[in-house]
Design a protein around this motif. Sequence first.
Motif, short mmCIF file in Angstrom:
data_model
loop_
_atom_site.label_atom_id
_atom_site.label_comp_id
_atom_site.label_asym_id
_atom_site.label_seq_id
_atom_site.Cartn_x
_atom_site.Cartn_y
_atom_site.Cartn_z
N LYS A 11 -5.25 -4.93 -1.27
CA LYS A 11 -3.61 -4.41 -1.73
C LYS A 11 -3.66 -4.86 -3.03
N ALA A 12 -4.06 -5.80 -3.56
CA ALA A 12 -4.08 -6.25 -5.09
C ALA A 12 -5.04 -5.23 -6.04
N THR A 13 -6.21 -4.90 -5.36
CA THR A 13 -7.38 -4.05 -6.17
C THR A 13 -6.62 -2.58 -6.00
N ARG A 14 -6.04 -2.08 -5.09
CA ARG A 14 -5.58 -0.76 -4.84
C ARG A 14 -4.39 -0.62 -5.91
N HIS A 15 -3.37 -1.62 -5.93
CA HIS A 15 -2.34 -1.34 -6.61
C HIS A 15 -2.40 -1.48 -8.09
N MET A 16 -3.53 -2.25 -8.56
CA MET A 16 -3.99 -2.36 -9.89
C MET A 16 -4.41 -1.07 -10.47
N GLN A 17 -5.32 -0.21 -9.77
CA GLN A 17 -5.64 0.82 -10.20
C GLN A 17 -4.72 2.19 -10.19
N LEU A 18 -3.71 1.93 -9.07
CA LEU A 18 -2.57 2.87 -9.31
C LEU A 18 -1.61 2.58 -10.59
N LEU A 19 -1.53 1.37 -10.77
CA LEU A 19 -0.36 1.05 -11.73
C LEU A 19 -1.05 1.39 -13.04
N PRO B 213 0.64 -1.28 -0.12
CA PRO B 213 0.00 -0.05 -0.18
C PRO B 213 0.80 1.19 0.18
N LEU B 214 0.25 2.17 -0.47
CA LEU B 214 0.91 3.73 -0.69
C LEU B 214 0.37 4.58 0.32
N ILE B 215 0.89 5.24 1.26
CA ILE B 215 0.53 6.04 2.35
C ILE B 215 1.07 7.61 1.82
N LEU B 216 0.21 8.38 1.26
CA LEU B 216 0.46 9.61 0.55
C LEU B 216 -0.23 10.69 1.28
N SER B 217 0.68 11.68 1.38
CA SER B 217 0.10 13.12 1.92
C SER B 217 -0.95 13.67 0.88
N GLU B 218 -2.09 14.07 1.41
CA GLU B 218 -2.96 14.55 0.50
C GLU B 218 -2.93 15.96 -0.06
N ALA C 216 -1.41 13.62 -5.33
CA ALA C 216 -2.79 13.10 -4.43
C ALA C 216 -3.86 13.06 -5.45
N GLY C 217 -4.08 14.15 -6.19
CA GLY C 217 -5.10 14.41 -7.00
C GLY C 217 -5.42 13.15 -7.92
N SER C 218 -4.22 12.17 -8.52
CA SER C 218 -4.43 11.19 -9.39
C SER C 218 -4.36 10.06 -8.64
N MET C 219 -3.97 10.05 -7.56
CA MET C 219 -3.61 8.51 -6.86
C MET C 219 -4.77 8.28 -5.86
N GLY C 220 -6.01 8.39 -6.42
CA GLY C 220 -7.03 8.07 -5.50
C GLY C 220 -7.16 6.77 -4.50
N SER C 221 -6.49 5.66 -5.10
CA SER C 221 -6.49 4.39 -4.60
C SER C 221 -5.28 4.14 -3.47
N ALA C 222 -4.35 5.45 -3.31
CA ALA C 222 -3.66 5.35 -2.20
C ALA C 222 -4.50 5.75 -0.93
N LEU C 223 -3.76 5.58 0.23
CA LEU C 223 -4.22 6.12 1.73
C LEU C 223 -3.87 7.37 1.78
N LEU C 224 -4.72 8.37 1.57
CA LEU C 224 -4.34 9.60 1.53
C LEU C 224 -4.62 10.12 3.04
N VAL C 225 -3.36 10.88 3.39
CA VAL C 225 -3.63 11.36 4.94
C VAL C 225 -3.27 13.06 4.88
N ASN C 226 -3.64 13.56 6.10
CA ASN C 226 -3.08 14.93 6.19
C ASN C 226 -1.85 14.76 7.24
N PRO C 227 -0.68 15.15 6.57
CA PRO C 227 0.41 14.98 7.28
C PRO C 227 0.45 15.77 8.68
N TRP C 228 -0.44 16.80 8.83
CA TRP C 228 -0.20 17.31 9.93
C TRP C 228 -1.10 16.57 11.24
#
Length: 769
Positions: A450-458, A408-413, A418-430
Motif C-alpha cells: 500500500k505504501a509503495t503504491r501510494h508513494m508512486q501515485l502521490l 489503495p485506489l481501484i480505478l476504471s481503465e 488511468a493512463g497516468s495512475m499506473g500504480s492504481a488497481l486498474l479494472v474493466n468496469p464491465w
Amino acid sequence: MNPSQFLQLLPIDSQSPQKRIIHVCHQLPFEITYQGSEEKWSFLPRRGHSAMHAGIRSLNGDQWRTLVIGGAGKIHISPEAGLKDTVSPPWLCGQEKDRLVNQLLEDHNCIPLLLDSESAAGHYDGYCKTMLWPLFNYIIWNDATDGRLERQQWDAYCKVNQAYADMLVEQYTEGDTIWVHDYHLLLVPMMIRNKLPNARIGLFVHASFPSSEIFRCLPKRQEILKGMMGANLVGFQTYANARHFISTCTRVLGYESTPDGVDCDGHFCYVGTFPIGIDAESIDAQRSSPGVLPKIKAIAEMYTGKKILVGRDKLDLVKEVVLIQVTDSTTAESAKLEHKVSEAAAHINGTFGSLEFTPVHHYHHHIQPDEYYALLSIADAAVLTAVRDGMNTTSLEYVMCQEENHGPLILSELAGTAGSMGSALLVNPWDYAGVAKAINDALVMSEEEKATRHMQLLRQVKSNTASFWAHSFVKSLNYTMALSDMNNYTPLLNNESLLASYKKANKRLLCFDYDGTITPICKTPGAAVPPPDMLRALETLCNDAKNEVWIISGRDEAGLDNWLGHLPGLGLSAEHGSFIKYPHTSKWINLAEHCDMNWKHDVLEIFTYYTERTTGSFIEHKRCAITWHYRLADPDYGAFQAKECQNHLEGAILSKMPVEILVGKKNLEVRPISVNKGEVVNRLLVQQQQEDGGFDFCLSCGDDRTDEDMFKTMSKAESIPSQDVFSIKVGIEGKKTRARWYLPTVKAVIQTMQAMASVSASASVNESL
C-alpha cells in the motif's frame, strides 16, 4: 505532442511585458446571487470544474494576466432582497446589468455572458447534454424523431457559440492569447478565426473524444470538426482522445494529417495531450481544515470494525465491508438512472444486510466539502469505476487525502486518469468479477505494498498539478505559433506587388496547375469540374493580348479538352508536360513520343497487386504515365499501402528504367524521367525569347511536388527581373518549396486571378476609349 519536450525551450522571461490570456468558458467560476439594495451582488465558488478553474487562476502572475468570459448561469436572489425565485439575466434592468458586469470585472477579472433562458436551455440541456455528451461517451441515441427538435437545439448551440465569439472579439486586443474550454463551445474557435485571422487560439476538450466510427454518427459532424479546426492547438486529456480526433478529421473531412495535427485548407491545427491535475496544495489544506477532523471521527464511530469503500460518480448514465456511494446529477434524465441505482442498493442491502448491518449506503446529492474530504480520508479503498470519463479528478483528490492511510485506489481503465495512475488497481468496469477481485485485493493488501503504491501515485499527483497543466498548454500554444513562424519558408502573396508588376508588364506568362490550384481536389478525378467564377476570370485573362495563359496539369488530354477546350486563347499541357496544345490550335503535340514506354507493363503489374489488396483504390491510365489513386481507400491503410508500393517501385523499377515516381495527394504516379512541367515552362520561355524578345512578367502557381519543376525553371529565368517573377505554392504555409510566395486555398488563387482579370478588363476598356 508532448509538452515536456519543449517547455524548456520557452523559459519564463521575467523582464517581458505582462501578456493577457482570455479564457472562454461555458460558465463563470462563481454562483451569482442578488443581495438587494445595499450589497448588490455576491459571488460564491461554483461546484464542479475545480481543477480547470484552479489552472486558470494559476496563470495570473508576473508573466500573464487572465480574463474569463463565461455564462452567468442561473442568478439567485437572497431572501433579504424581497423578491421571489431566481432571475433570468435578460430580466435585469440595464443599470443592474452594468453593476453586475463592473463588479465581476473589477473583483474577479470576469465578464458574464447574459443569455436568455430559451437559448441557454437549447444550448446546454439541449444540444450539449442530449447530443454531444452521450456521443462523446460512446452512447448512441435510441429515440427516433422527425429532426425538428434536434434542429432547434443545433440552432441554439450555434447562436450561443456565436454570442461567446462576439463577446471575445469585442474584448480582444492584439497579442492576446485565447483559450476556449470544452465541448460546449466547439464552434467558437472558427468563429473567432473568421474575424481574427491572425489570433493565437487554443481549444481544450475536457471531455473524452470518441473514435471516428462513433463520431461520424453525429449529423453535424463536419460543422463541429471544422469549428474545432479554427484553433492553432487542440488539447485533450489522453493520447487516445487526441488520436481519435486526428483520425476523425482524416476520415470525415478528408484532411491530410500527421501525428502532430491536421492540415486544414492551408491552416495547420496542432493536436496535443495535456492531462489535467488538481491544486494539490489547496486540497491538502482543505483536508486538514478544522471542519474535516470531527467528521472523520464521526464516520469512524459509525462504522467501527468495518472496512470502508468510498465511490463517487456522476449519474449521466463482503459482510464486514461497507460501501459508501456518493452520486450527483448532471442532467434531467439522471432521475431515472438514480432510481435504478437506488433499487440496486436496496436489493443488495436486502440480500446481504441485516438489522445491524447495511452494506451499501447511497447518497444522491451534493455533499459538503468537509464531508467529502472526510470520506476520502477515512476510506480503506476508493472504487471509481466510470464506464467512460474525460478526467476523474476524484482519484487525484483521494490520493492526496490518503497520505496517512495509504488506501489503495481501484480505478476504471476507461477513466481519463488511468493512463497516468499506473500504480492504481486498474479494472474493466464491465468485468464484474474483475472488479470484485480488485476490491478483495485492495482489502487484503499488505501495508508495505500500500505504501509503495501510494508513494508512486502521490508523486504523480504532486508533480502534475492544475498549474502545471495550464502552464503546459499555454506554453505549448505559444510554441506552435513559433513553430509555424519557423516553418513559414514562403510569405503570403503580396497582391499589391503582384498587381503593380502585372499592370506595367507588356508580355506576361501565366502558368497554373489544375487540381488543387484552380479547382478543389475531389475524391474521384472526374468530379473536379472547374468553378464558374474561375472560368470567367480565366477567360478574361486569355482575352488580354498581353497574356499567354497555360494550364499545365497531370490530367490527360481528354479531360483538359472537356473542361477547358472551349477557351481558344488558352494553352494546355497534359500529363505533367508529356503533351502540349498551343493557344488557338486544336492539335496536341506529343513531347514524349521518343521515350521508351516498355516500363508500363511492369509498373501496371505492381499497381494491380496493390489495387487488389487496397479497397477503394484504382488505377488511372494515361498515354505517358500510370497513376495509382487511393483517395477512396481507408486513409491510414491507404497511406501505408502507398508507402509499401513506393518502396516496391523503387526497388524493382527505378534502378532499371528511365522513370521517376511522383508522390501526389493520395496518389502515386510513374512517368518518364525526361518529362516534367519545368520542361514545358522552359520551352515557352525559350520560344518567346527567340520570337518576340521574351516575357517581362511570369507567374506560376501549383500545389504539389510536380509543380516544383515549374518554380525551379522560372527562378532561373535570367531575362526577367526577379521582382516580376511570381512562383506561388498553394496550401499550408509550412511546406518546403522553391516558390517565393504562397496562397492558402484554391479560393485565394481564384481571387488573385479575378484581381488580375479586373486589371486586364480595365485596360481593355481604356484602350477602346
